[in-house]
Write an enzyme that holds these catalytic residues in place. Structure first.
Site, PDB file in Angstrom:
ATOM      1  N   ILE A 259      -0.105  -6.528  -0.664  1.00 30.07           N
ATOM      2  CA  ILE A 259      -0.316  -5.591  -1.764  1.00 30.07           C
ATOM      3  C   ILE A 259      -0.296  -4.147  -1.292  1.00 30.07           C
ATOM      4  O   ILE A 259      -0.136  -3.233  -2.109  1.00 30.07           O
ATOM      5  CB  ILE A 259      -1.652  -5.877  -2.490  1.00 30.07           C
ATOM      6  CG1 ILE A 259      -2.822  -5.776  -1.513  1.00 30.07           C
ATOM      7  CG2 ILE A 259      -1.610  -7.232  -3.164  1.00 30.07           C
ATOM      8  CD1 ILE A 259      -4.183  -5.948  -2.171  1.00 30.07           C
ATOM      9  N   SER A 260      -0.442  -3.915   0.008  1.00 29.23           N
ATOM     10  CA  SER A 260      -0.466  -2.541   0.493  1.00 29.23           C
ATOM     11  C   SER A 260      -0.178  -2.528   1.990  1.00 29.23           C
ATOM     12  O   SER A 260      -0.560  -3.448   2.714  1.00 29.23           O
ATOM     13  CB  SER A 260      -1.827  -1.879   0.220  1.00 29.23           C
ATOM     14  OG  SER A 260      -1.880  -0.581   0.762  1.00 29.23           O
ATOM     15  N   GLY A 262      -0.021   0.306   5.421  1.00 27.82           N
ATOM     16  CA  GLY A 262      -0.396   1.623   5.911  1.00 27.82           C
ATOM     17  C   GLY A 262      -0.034   1.781   7.362  1.00 27.82           C
ATOM     18  O   GLY A 262       0.593   0.909   7.987  1.00 27.82           O
ATOM     19  N   LYS A 263      -0.438   2.926   7.918  1.00 22.80           N
ATOM     20  CA  LYS A 263      -0.139   3.188   9.317  1.00 22.80           C
ATOM     21  C   LYS A 263      -0.928   2.280  10.247  1.00 22.80           C
ATOM     22  O   LYS A 263      -0.466   1.950  11.339  1.00 22.80           O
ATOM     23  CB  LYS A 263      -0.442   4.652   9.642  1.00 22.80           C
ATOM     24  CG  LYS A 263       0.414   5.645   8.885  1.00 22.80           C
ATOM     25  CD  LYS A 263       0.073   7.064   9.257  1.00 22.80           C
ATOM     26  CE  LYS A 263      -1.353   7.421   8.887  1.00 22.80           C
ATOM     27  NZ  LYS A 263      -1.676   8.833   9.168  1.00 22.80           N
ATOM     28  N   GLU A 264      -2.121   1.877   9.810  1.00 22.11           N
ATOM     29  CA  GLU A 264      -3.013   1.152  10.706  1.00 22.11           C
ATOM     30  C   GLU A 264      -3.190  -0.309  10.334  1.00 22.11           C
ATOM     31  O   GLU A 264      -3.623  -1.094  11.177  1.00 22.11           O
ATOM     32  CB  GLU A 264      -4.398   1.826  10.712  1.00 22.11           C
ATOM     33  CG  GLU A 264      -4.339   3.299  11.086  1.00 22.11           C
ATOM     34  CD  GLU A 264      -5.601   4.024  10.678  1.00 22.11           C
ATOM     35  OE1 GLU A 264      -6.456   3.372  10.048  1.00 22.11           O
ATOM     36  OE2 GLU A 264      -5.726   5.220  10.967  1.00 22.11           O
ATOM     37  N   VAL A 267      -2.599  -5.010   4.026  1.00 23.34           N
ATOM     38  CA  VAL A 267      -3.581  -5.634   3.142  1.00 23.34           C
ATOM     39  C   VAL A 267      -2.885  -6.716   2.323  1.00 23.34           C
ATOM     40  O   VAL A 267      -1.853  -6.465   1.698  1.00 23.34           O
ATOM     41  CB  VAL A 267      -4.239  -4.588   2.208  1.00 23.34           C
ATOM     42  CG1 VAL A 267      -5.297  -5.257   1.336  1.00 23.34           C
ATOM     43  CG2 VAL A 267      -4.858  -3.466   3.033  1.00 23.34           C
ATOM     44  N   LYS A 288      -7.588  -7.508   5.083  1.00 25.45           N
ATOM     45  CA  LYS A 288      -7.081  -6.342   5.800  1.00 25.45           C
ATOM     46  C   LYS A 288      -6.809  -6.751   7.244  1.00 25.45           C
ATOM     47  O   LYS A 288      -7.743  -7.056   7.994  1.00 25.45           O
ATOM     48  CB  LYS A 288      -8.080  -5.191   5.732  1.00 25.45           C
ATOM     49  CG  LYS A 288      -7.540  -3.877   6.266  1.00 25.45           C
ATOM     50  CD  LYS A 288      -8.480  -2.729   5.972  1.00 25.45           C
ATOM     51  CE  LYS A 288      -7.892  -1.392   6.397  1.00 25.45           C
ATOM     52  NZ  LYS A 288      -8.792  -0.252   6.084  1.00 25.45           N
ATOM     53  N   ASP A 404     -11.743  10.968   6.415  1.00 25.42           N
ATOM     54  CA  ASP A 404     -10.371  10.898   5.880  1.00 25.42           C
ATOM     55  C   ASP A 404     -10.422  10.785   4.364  1.00 25.42           C
ATOM     56  O   ASP A 404      -9.638  10.052   3.755  1.00 25.42           O
ATOM     57  CB  ASP A 404      -9.616   9.715   6.481  1.00 25.42           C
ATOM     58  CG  ASP A 404      -8.115   9.800   6.208  1.00 25.42           C
ATOM     59  OD1 ASP A 404      -7.629  10.902   5.899  1.00 25.42           O
ATOM     60  OD2 ASP A 404      -7.432   8.766   6.291  1.00 25.42           O
TER      61      ASP A 404
END
Length: 515
Positions: A259-260, A262-264, A267, A288, A404
């Site tokens: 669903i998602s 990112g850089k790290e 998910v 995650k 952040d």
């Protein structure tokens, strides 16, 4: 000659005068061949005429058709299969002849020519193989196999007198080195030396050998890195095994998909399984998975190496331990926020670098980010005050700084703001904690001011409102200078006394101790 002799010879010459038949200016005598109606209707005559026309129009086809195949004298035509094969061969010959005519017509006298060789239907006995073509399978010598170098006897030399050749001869060593290149790894391309007497010097061979070994080790490292690291929207075998165990144990019912990204981390969405006595599994979960490539973690170690909670365990030598500490850090930060009542995902379980949380959304549709949702002026104002309240709670009750915080890490769900992605969150006693807080205040203030919230404070006022500090500076440069001075004082105090005590002065607020 007298007239009597001429007159006597006249009857022998036939009817008419003799000079008329020999006169060059006379009309030629036409002899018509008498032909009956039966001859005209003859089938043999029709075939002869047709053959003459074909010879004039298609001389190559006729030449190809000539031979024992057309006569059929020595071929048994009683079999239908044989007749079909003969007809097919004849058709293929005519087809190939037509292709040759097309090639000749298109190419002409051009130096660059095209060929329809791939479209021809050539039979074995029709192939135009030249004597120069060699079938390597029928030869005893295989050109693709390196010639074995001549072995040197034990005495170390061959020959006699001036023709003596030792094992250190340049030509002999060069041929031996060429033959040894077969022992290189298959991935190392050594080229093709058919028909060439290659001789590699010892220096060149040793350099190639060292390069081949280094390339083999590098490819092994890359393969191991690929097998032991998570990539974009993908997991490595160890991570996949962790997910399988969660599903097999009944903790998760099924994992639907990503669903998602990112850089790290990546998910995934999953449906919760059976709820146990000591653990409540939500109906929908978010998994995650932190990436283990360390491509994005190399410049982010400052968030964890100066955190006293993980300072003793931090090590750059083991990348997987750093990723696990990063996931553990987010779990502890979410637990603090959840105890303080801040809207955030609920932690379910942590397995190495895989963190299972409650899903913020409904029916596999995640809640939109604050930057993607369109809010009315009232909702935007409500979101601003809620964000301000959460920042104060996070700083004073949870003893954390998000580090952040922006519209990208805040979700809008059920009419309120939810905080996510707190793996980089640090305590205010961090050497750069106040700098991170000031950066968060700048992001939040700029977003809500652009959103039309007239009551939104600027970054300096918001910083004082959240931290409780009274930093009075006329410009941003002096403001940041005072922040750095406070961080320096706090760092010296921590190093001298060894206590995680905040020495920041505030109006009426007690000092913040570690929990």
């Amino acid at each position: 000659m007298d007239s009597v002799g001429v007159a006597a010879a006249a009857p022998d010459a036939g009817p008419g005068p003799a000079w008329q038949s020999k006169c060059p200016w006379g009309a030629p005598s036409t002899t018509s061949i008498s032909c009956s109606l039966a001859d005209v209707m003859s089938e043999q005559l029709a075939k002869e005429l047709q053959l003459e026309e074909e010879n004039a129009a298609f001389p190559e086809v006729v030449a190809a058709a000539e031979g024992p195949f057309i006569t059929g004298e020595n071929i048994d035509t009683s079999s239908d299969l044989m007749l079909a094969q003969m007809l097919q061969m004849e058709f293929d010959r005519e087809y190939d002849a037509q292709l040759r005519r097309e090639e000749k017509k298109i190419n002409g006298d051009s130096k660059v020519s095209i060929s329809f060789e791939n479209y021809r239907k050539v039979h074995p006995y029709d192939s135009d193989s030249s004597e120069d073509e060699v079938d390597w399978q029928d030869t005893r010598h295989d050109p693709y196999r390196a010639d074995k170098p001549t072995t040197t006897p034990r005495r170390g030399f061959i020959g006699k007198g001036k023709d003596i050749t030792t094992k250190h001869d340049e030509v002999v060593c060069g041929r031996k080195n060429t033959a040894r290149m077969e022992n290189f790894a298959p991935e190392f391309q050594v080229g093709d030396g058919i028909g060439m007497d290659l001789k590699l010097s010892n220096q060149v061979f040793n350099a190639l050998k060292q390069h081949a070994y280094s390339e083999e080790r590098r490819s092994a490292r890359l393969h191991e890195k690929k097998e032991h690291s998570t990539a974009e929207k993908a997991v490595d075998p160890k991570t996949r095994l962790l997910l399988y165990k969660m599903v097999n144990s009944g903790m998760l019912e099924t994992i639907t998909g990503c669903i998602s990204t990112g850089k790290e981390s990546v998910v995934f969405h999953a449906y919760g399984g059976n709820t146990t006595e000591d653990k409540v599994i939500p109906p929908e979960c978010a998994i995650k998975v932190f990436k283990t490539t360390l491509n994005e973690f190399k410049n982010r170690d400052k968030y964890i190496k100066d955190d006293y909670r993980f300072k003793d365990r931090f090590s750059k030598l083991n990348p997987r331990k750093i990723i696990r500490m990063w996931a553990e850090k987010e779990m502890h930060n979410l637990t603090r926020m959840q105890n303080a009542g801040i809207p955030c995902p609920q932690v379910v379980i942590l397995k190495k670098h895989v963190l299972v949380m409650s899903f913020i959304g409904q029916d596999q549709v995640p809640a939109p980010k604050l930057k993607d949702v369109t809010l009315s002026s009232e909702d935007m104002k409500k979101a601003y005050y809620q964000t301000l309240n959460m920042m104060q709670q996070l700083y004073r009750e949870c003893n954390l700084v998000h580090a952040d915080l922006s519209e990208y890490n805040m979700l809008w769900h059920d009419g309120k703001v939810w905080l996510i992605d707190v793996s980089q969150s640090v305590e205010p006693t961090h050497p750069h904690g106040l700098e991170f807080l000031f950066r968060d205040c700048r992001n939040v203030s700029q977003f809500f001011q652009k959103g039309g919230v007239a009551e939104a404070l600027n970054e300096r006022e918001l910083f004082n409102a959240v931290s409780g500090l009274n930093i009075t500076a006329d410009n941003e440069v002096d403001f940041q200078a005072e922040i750095e001075a406070l961080e320096k004082i706090n760092e010296d105090h921590v190093q001298n006394h060894g206590k995680k005590l905040s020495t920041f002065s505030s109006d009426g607020d007690p000092p913040i101790f570690d929990e």
